[in-house]
Design an enzyme around this catalytic site. Structure first.
Site, mmCIF file in Angstrom:
data_model
loop_
_atom_site.group_PDB
_atom_site.id
_atom_site.type_symbol
_atom_site.label_atom_id
_atom_site.label_comp_id
_atom_site.label_asym_id
_atom_site.label_seq_id
_atom_site.Cartn_x
_atom_site.Cartn_y
_atom_site.Cartn_z
ATOM 1 N N HIS A 201 38.483 41.907 46.025
ATOM 2 C CA HIS A 201 37.735 40.891 46.758
ATOM 3 C C HIS A 201 38.690 40.162 47.686
ATOM 4 C CE1 HIS A 201 35.374 37.178 47.315
ATOM 5 N NE2 HIS A 201 34.310 37.834 46.883
ATOM 6 N N ASP B 158 41.074 39.397 38.298
ATOM 7 C CA ASP B 158 39.820 38.837 38.806
ATOM 8 C C ASP B 158 38.709 39.350 37.888
ATOM 9 O OD1 ASP B 158 37.447 38.268 40.062
ATOM 10 O OD2 ASP B 158 37.949 39.238 41.960
ATOM 11 N N GLN C 41 33.340 39.637 37.724
ATOM 12 C CA GLN C 41 32.244 40.575 37.469
ATOM 13 C C GLN C 41 32.277 41.150 36.061
ATOM 14 O OE1 GLN C 41 29.813 40.925 39.545
ATOM 15 N NE2 GLN C 41 30.691 39.964 41.359
ATOM 16 N N LYS D 34 28.305 32.850 38.297
ATOM 17 C CA LYS D 34 27.938 34.241 38.041
ATOM 18 C C LYS D 34 27.580 34.478 36.572
ATOM 19 C CE LYS D 34 30.990 36.008 41.698
ATOM 20 N NZ LYS D 34 29.982 36.310 42.722
ATOM 21 N N CYS E 231 32.542 40.785 50.798
ATOM 22 C CA CYS E 231 33.916 40.255 50.740
ATOM 23 C C CYS E 231 34.902 41.342 50.329
ATOM 24 C CB CYS E 231 34.006 39.062 49.790
ATOM 25 S SG CYS E 231 33.096 37.620 50.357
#
Length: 469
Positions: free
Chosen positions: A181, A258, A261, A284, A427
């Site tokens: 990202h 990261d 997700q 999220k 992104c």
């Protein structure tokens, strides 16, 4: 071609829904009558997708069981029932989170850590309770390892400007993948320009997954940091984080993950993964916008200088210098997002009540159903690995349809069918350039989605494609 006239969406809520009552106490969890789909263990170093079976007809799916908790899903958009498939961008919020936010502002709104009166003490207790909930949720060793930030982007910038500026120098190498990202790329570009560090990128392999073998080859004593996603927001692939962390540590490098997700969709254990830093966003994972968090090993956080200066992050202030508080306060300058943190705590209670393994099992099943239904669409190109017994995909699909712009697809799906998907580069421009496209459409699921949502989306997609013929 006909000219497409866009209009402002009209919204119509259907009849009031009956939402089950959920206690706001952290010790109370919601119990769902849902049969487990498999005993799949979500090991970060494993990508084996065990057999996932459809729910029995005798019991409702997790999607059907939880949908009543999300008022926003029960409305019409442009005269059609809303089908929300943009969960990788943001999730919807259950009633308990909305009520928790309202309760804070109605009953005990006050600044934290700065007052001895009842309201301040109550707000402080709830704010710090939310921190402990985050720590437990990802199995951090100590709640002091959780720093609240505005979002995951700020959390990455915190590491870049605090740890990075103090530890990186000219010639040091940072390894990333082409699928990161922008929030995990741009801060390190800025840092590299300041200190002379070198960014090295790992491309995709033939399965359209970041080439982990190449990543391992790139590691050397020059490597000081590895920055990787846990789950790709475009490819739906899962990286073996535990293995990557082990390889990085063997050469003395740190690892930043990261997990935006992954944390909302599967069990994540930072101690098992043995990562140095990990970031995620509240919005999220059924929580409010405006807050995220950084996990950092306590010894690392304790060695890092402040990121921002101001109130709360100090120990003592003098005319010519200041001393600083211990983590996490050192990195939380000023009045924090108190209500948002407490709302995140409520979201974690809600998710924990369902069970992250239950959520993951259901999404593996529903995600495969989405992938298989999309394969039936003519002239479609789905990005990322194909699901198999050895390869697991998360519940999203980025795709393009031949000779149709992704944004045109998304526009008509919304305007004519009430289906919400995402279009653009998500992104992830370097990844899209690598794939040879400017943009893609993306349908992404969460546990409150159902097979009917997928079916309605596929029918709407086929209708939209026929519109352009």
């Amino acid at each position: 071609m006909e000219v497409l006239l866009l209009k402002v969406p009209s919204f119509k809520f259907s009849s009031p829904i009956s939402c089950c009552s959920i206690s706001t106490r952290s010790s109370s969890y919601v119990k769902f009558g849902f049969r487990r789909f498999s005993s799949l263990s979500v090991s970060a170093s494993s990508t084996v997708n065990e057999a996932v079976t459809e729910p029995s007809l005798a019991s409702p799916s997790l999607g059907h069981t939880t949908r009543p908790h999300f008022p926003i899903l029960h409305q019409e958009v442009n005269g059609k029932k809303l089908v929300y498939l943009d969960n990788a961008a943001t999730s919807q919020k259950p009633t308990i989170v909305l009520e928790t936010l309202q309760s804070y502002y109605k009953a005990y709104n006050s600044n934290v850590h700065r007052g001895i009166h009842f309201l301040s003490a109550k707000a402080t207790d709830e704010y710090e309770s939310a921190r402990r909930k985050v720590a437990t949720f990802i199995n951090a060793f100590d709640s002091r390892e959780i720093v609240f930030t505005r979002n995951a982007t700020e959390a990455i910038n915190l590491v870049a400007y605090s740890w990075g500026l103090s530890n990186l120098k000219r010639g040091d190498e940072i390894i990333l993948t082409v699928a990161e990202h922008h929030s995990a790329i741009v801060p390190w570009q800025l840092l590299a320009q300041k200190v002379g560090a070198v960014l090295k990128f790992v491309n995709l392999n033939q399965d359209e997954v970041p080439d982990i073998d190449k990543l391992q080859e790139l590691l050397s004593r020059k490597t000081k940091l590895v920055v990787v996603h846990h789950v790709s927001n475009v490819l739906a692939s899962i990286l073996p984080i535990r293995d990557i962390a082990s390889w990085a540590h063997d050469v003395g490098a740190k690892v930043l993950v990261d997990a935006c997700q992954s944390v909302p969709h599967m069990p994540v254990d930072v101690q098992s993964l043995n990562v140095d830093f990990l970031v995620a966003s509240s919005h999220k994972m059924c929580g409010p916008t405006g807050i995220g968090f950084l996990y950092g090993k306590i010894d690392l956080l304790s060695s890092m200088p402040p990121f921002l200066g101001g109130g709360e992050m100090i120990s003592d202030v003098f005319y010519d210098h200041s001393t600083y508080a211990e983590p996490p306060s050192r990195f939380e300058a000023g009045t924090p997002a108190i209500g948002e943190a407490i709302g995140l705590g409520a979201a974690i209670d809600y998710l924990s009540g369902i069970g992250m393994q239950t959520i993951h099992d259901y999404e593996v099943y529903l995600g495969r159903y989405l992938y298989e239904r999309l394969l039936s669409v003519p002239n479609i190109r789905i990005y990322g690995p194909a699901p198999s017994e050895k390869t697991e995909r998360v519940a999203l699909c980025s795709f393009n349809v031949e000779n149709i712009q992704a944004t045109d697809l998304a526009t008509l799906l919304d305007q004519l069918h009430g289906v919400a998907i995402r279009s653009g580069h998500h992104c992830a421009q370097p990844l899209h350039r690598f794939l040879g496209v400017n943009a893609s459409a993306r349908a992404s699921l969460y546990f409150y989605n159902t097979k009917e949502d997928v079916d309605n989306f596929i029918q709407a997609l086929n209708d939209t494609i026929n519109f352009f013929k």
